[in-house]
Scaffold this active site. Structure first.
Site, PDB file in Angstrom:
ATOM      1  CG  LEU A  18      -2.079  -1.055   1.143  1.00 11.68           C
ATOM      2  CD1 LEU A  18      -2.900  -1.058   2.430  1.00 11.68           C
ATOM      3  CD2 LEU A  18      -2.999  -0.798  -0.054  1.00 11.68           C
ATOM      4  CG  MET A  21       2.319   3.957  -7.836  1.00  7.79           C
ATOM      5  SD  MET A  21       1.449   4.942  -9.062  1.00  7.79           S
ATOM      6  CE  MET A  21       1.372   3.821 -10.450  1.00  7.79           C
ATOM      7  CB  VAL A  81       6.145  -4.894  -3.250  1.00  7.02           C
ATOM      8  CG1 VAL A  81       5.009  -5.248  -2.301  1.00  7.02           C
ATOM      9  CG2 VAL A  81       6.428  -6.075  -4.169  1.00  7.02           C
ATOM     10  CB  ALA A  83      10.949  -3.268  -9.364  1.00  2.00           C
ATOM     11  CG  ASN A 109       7.971   0.939 -13.430  1.00  2.20           C
ATOM     12  OD1 ASN A 109       7.216   0.606 -14.351  1.00  2.20           O
ATOM     13  ND2 ASN A 109       8.141   2.200 -13.088  1.00  2.20           N
ATOM     14  CB  SER A 135       2.317   4.303 -17.788  1.00  2.00           C
ATOM     15  OG  SER A 135       2.686   5.666 -17.897  1.00  2.00           O
ATOM     16  CE  LYS A 190       5.299   2.548 -17.061  1.00  2.00           C
ATOM     17  NZ  LYS A 190       6.092   2.744 -15.910  1.00  2.00           N
ATOM     18  CG  HIS A 193       5.422   4.337 -21.224  1.00  2.00           C
ATOM     19  ND1 HIS A 193       5.911   4.953 -20.084  1.00  2.00           N
ATOM     20  CD2 HIS A 193       4.323   5.039 -21.581  1.00  2.00           C
ATOM     21  CE1 HIS A 193       5.131   5.974 -19.771  1.00  2.00           C
ATOM     22  NE2 HIS A 193       4.159   6.044 -20.653  1.00  2.00           N
ATOM     23  CG  ASN A 194       9.070   4.097 -17.766  1.00  2.00           C
ATOM     24  OD1 ASN A 194       7.889   4.134 -18.106  1.00  2.00           O
ATOM     25  ND2 ASN A 194       9.435   3.961 -16.514  1.00  2.00           N
ATOM     26  CD  GLU A 197       8.200   8.636 -18.031  1.00  2.00           C
ATOM     27  OE1 GLU A 197       7.165   7.950 -18.107  1.00  2.00           O
ATOM     28  OE2 GLU A 197       8.909   8.674 -17.018  1.00  2.00           O
ATOM     29  CE1 TYR A 198      13.510   7.099 -17.640  1.00  2.00           C
ATOM     30  CE2 TYR A 198      15.851   7.569 -17.793  1.00  2.00           C
ATOM     31  CZ  TYR A 198      14.785   7.037 -17.106  1.00  2.00           C
ATOM     32  OH  TYR A 198      14.999   6.440 -15.887  1.00  2.00           O
ATOM     33  CE  LYS A 267      11.246   6.327  -8.335  1.00  2.00           C
ATOM     34  NZ  LYS A 267      10.459   7.144  -9.275  1.00  2.00           N
TER      35      LYS A 267
END
Ligand code: 6PG
Length: 470
Positions: A18, A21, A81, A83, A109, A135, A190, A193-194, A197-198, A267
């Protein structure tokens, strides 16, 4: 006391972890009518969450055993949790409590090779494993993210209705949630995708840097970004940039960008994408350039010291169309590189990823959502398309903007402004469209100093020359 009120087997899914996210995903599932059990290793966090959100669809559990027993079969457990090791230990702790056919979903991730390993080992134990890339940050998790699933069809049949109902919507109104392929494919998508994004963020920051040197105020920049967001550059990152540019620091009253340090952390997903591209031999210069640019940014003290030894960069003159065109052309090359890597990985790992489906689910909820992704989806309807730059519409768009793009990169270089994102995108474009590169000389040099042999244009095989040495 708490345990007495458990409703055994009533809950459709469980969320373990918890953090922000995990909490937001739980609230999203519950708001769509899914009875959601939640668990966190630290009891206080669960306690606090359920007392704050008295939702009939949410139930907290204070031990793994209770958590698992709340779930109906096949059990669906979503891990939220960090990665890495935490995922493995959570799985190890849960395994004795699970039964054949239960489904573990890792929605963090995670590194795609870890997901492949976990899928394989869990399938031997009869547990279905899904690696899902999510995402959209905190807000997306709560209101509708983009969801990239990697799992078997069997697992997908069970979890698809849940995940589709919490996702965002694409431009055509359909959910931004889909199965990409088996095992590690969702986390790979994903990761790419990142990586995009970068690049996107790097490109925008370079335009920002150039505008600073051209004498724009933050407010003028914000107006321009806002304007761009009404046209073909419309995207979440352009939109938030205009908001950031207008934001004042509450403590000092200064522009927030003047008090934020020029050092960007990461990250690891961009780094993994660059590593994977090197492993697979895919020339995606701007992914590496964006990762390296963050490394350069974090060497602040060294840069400050070094800057004393070199003349300052000079003023630059640019016009707004030139900035727009350079950003737009570079952005197409960013997508081209991301999808190029994706295609090659899909072929190598035999995932069967459909690039059109990927472009579709990136149209809503995720960080790189952008109007241009509709054109990308259209382009990939041609299943034979090898590279996005070969799509007639996208290539024409780049060619039309090429002159402005080259002029801006040249002007930035002349002024001493670093533009690794834009210039690497341009080199990628130029390299891809050059039929004969100077690698013949590299082959010759390798053969000269190391007898590494070379290939020829007129015959098959490997050849070696007896070079004259002084
Ligand atoms: C998303 C984001 C998210 C990522 C951050 C930070 O799609 O919601 O990609 O998953 O964690 O963007 O990434 P870096 O710290 O590597 O910049």
């Amino acid at each position: 006391m708490r345990k007495e009120n458990l409703y055994m087997g009533d809950y459709q899914l469980g969320i373990a972890g918890l953090g922000v996210m995990g909490k937001n995903l739980a609230l999203n599932f519950a708001s769509k009518g899914f009875k959601t059990a939640v668990f966190n290793r630290t009891e206080n966090i669960t306690e606090e969450f359920i007392s704050k959100h008295k939702d009939a669809n949410i139930k907290g559990a204070f031990s793994l055993k209770d958590f698992i027993s709340l779930l109906g079969r096949p059990r669906v457990i979503v891990l939220m949790v960090t990665a890495g090791q935490a995922v493995d230990s959570m799985i190890d702790n849960m395994l004795p409590l699970l039964e054949e056919g239960d489904i573990i979903v890792d929605a963090g991730n995670s590194y795609f090779k870890d997901t492949m390993r976990r899928s394989e080992s869990l399938s031997k134990k009869g547990i279905l494993f899904a690696g899902i890339g999510i995402s959209g940050g905190e807000e997306g998790a709560l209101k509708g993210p983009s969801i990239m699933a990697g799992c078997s069809q069997e697992a997908w049949q069970v979890i698809a209705p849940m995940f589709s109902s919490i996702s965002a919507k694409a431009y055509d109104g359909s959910p931004t949630c889909d199965r990409m392929g088996p095992d590690g494919s969702g986390h790979y998508v994903k990761m790419v995708h990142n990586a995009i994004e970068y690049i996107d963020m790097q490109l925008i920051s370079e335009v920002f840097h150039i505008m600073q040197h051209a004498g724009y105020t933050y407010s003028e920049m914000a107006d321009l970004f806002e304007n761009w967001n009404k046209g073909d550059l419309e995207s979440y990152l352009i939109q938030i940039t205009s908001k950031i540019l207008r934001k004042k620091d509450s403590e000092t009253g200064r522009s927030i960008l003047d008090v934020i340090m020029d050092t960007a952390e990461q990250k690891g997903t961009g780094l993994w994408a660059a590593e994977s591209s090197m492993e697979l031999g895919v020339p995606v210069y701007s992914i590496a350039a964006s990762v390296y640019s963050r490394f350069m940014s974090s060497r602040k003290e060294e840069r400050v010291e070094a800057s004393k030894h070199r003349p300052k960069s000079v003023k630059i003159e640019v016009d707004e169309d030139q900035l727009h065109d350079a950003l737009y052309a570079s952005k197409i090359c960013a997508y081209s590189q991301g999808f190029y890597l994706l295609s090659e990985a899909s072929r190598f790992y035999k995932w069967g990823i459909d690039n059109a489906a990927v472009a579709h689910i990136w149209q809503g909820g995720c960080i790189i959502r952008a109007r241009l992704l509709q054109n990308v989806e259209d382009a990939f309807r041609d299943k034979q398309l090898k590279n996005l730059l070969l799509d007639p519409f996208l290539l024409k768009s780049v060619v039309e903007k090429e002159k402005a793009w080259r002029n801006l990169v040249s002007a930035a270089i002349d002024a001493g402004i670093p533009v690794p994102g834009m210039s690497s995108a341009l080199s990628y474009y130029d390299g891809y469209f050059t039929s004969r590169l100077p690698a013949n000389l590299i082959q010759a040099q390798r053969d000269y100093f190391g007898a590494h042999t070379y290939t020829r244009v007129d015959r098959q095989g490997s050849f070696h020359t007896e070079w004259e040495r002084d």
